[in-house]
Design a protein around this motif. Sequence first.
Motif, PDB file in Angstrom:
ATOM      1  N   ARG A  39      29.539  11.901  76.241  1.00 31.84           N
ATOM      2  CA  ARG A  39      29.842  11.240  74.970  1.00 31.84           C
ATOM      3  C   ARG A  39      30.319   9.804  75.192  1.00 31.84           C
ATOM      4  O   ARG A  39      29.867   8.877  74.514  1.00 31.84           O
ATOM      5  N   VAL A  40      31.194   9.606  76.164  1.00 31.83           N
ATOM      6  CA  VAL A  40      31.702   8.256  76.460  1.00 31.83           C
ATOM      7  C   VAL A  40      30.575   7.366  76.968  1.00 31.83           C
ATOM      8  O   VAL A  40      30.490   6.188  76.597  1.00 31.83           O
ATOM      9  N   LEU A  41      29.705   7.907  77.784  1.00 28.74           N
ATOM     10  CA  LEU A  41      28.566   7.129  78.283  1.00 28.74           C
ATOM     11  C   LEU A  41      27.679   6.665  77.143  1.00 28.74           C
ATOM     12  O   LEU A  41      27.273   5.501  77.098  1.00 28.74           O
ATOM     13  N   ALA A  42      27.415   7.554  76.207  1.00 25.39           N
ATOM     14  CA  ALA A  42      26.562   7.201  75.072  1.00 25.39           C
ATOM     15  C   ALA A  42      27.226   6.150  74.177  1.00 25.39           C
ATOM     16  O   ALA A  42      26.543   5.291  73.618  1.00 25.39           O
ATOM     17  N   GLU A  43      28.553   6.217  74.046  1.00 22.64           N
ATOM     18  CA  GLU A  43      29.256   5.304  73.147  1.00 22.64           C
ATOM     19  C   GLU A  43      29.568   3.948  73.775  1.00 22.64           C
ATOM     20  O   GLU A  43      29.514   2.930  73.100  1.00 22.64           O
ATOM     21  N   THR A  44      29.923   3.944  75.075  1.00 22.29           N
ATOM     22  CA  THR A  44      30.431   2.699  75.674  1.00 22.29           C
ATOM     23  C   THR A  44      29.597   2.149  76.804  1.00 22.29           C
ATOM     24  O   THR A  44      29.721   0.984  77.138  1.00 22.29           O
TER      25      THR A  44
END
Length: 83
Positions: A39-44
């Motif tokens: 999720r963090v990879l996709a967002e940031t």
Amino acid sequence: MLSGRPWNELWIELALGLWIVLLVIAYGGYTPALAHQIRVLAETGADAPAYRSAETRQTVLGITLSVLAVVIVCLMVFRPGGA
């Protein structure tokens, strides 16, 4: 009896106990942490500090699970204290 061996031999009990610990860490820690990392990879993106933090957590959890798995295999192969 397990192949002619009682279940209460120390190496069997240790291996089973470590297996339970491995499952708890895998399902309770690794799986949610992996979902968070994705999720963090996709967002940031991969260069963000939040992603680096999530990546470090996954690395530590993965190494922990690997060490536990190797110890379990060693217990089952070498049977310390057993014949």
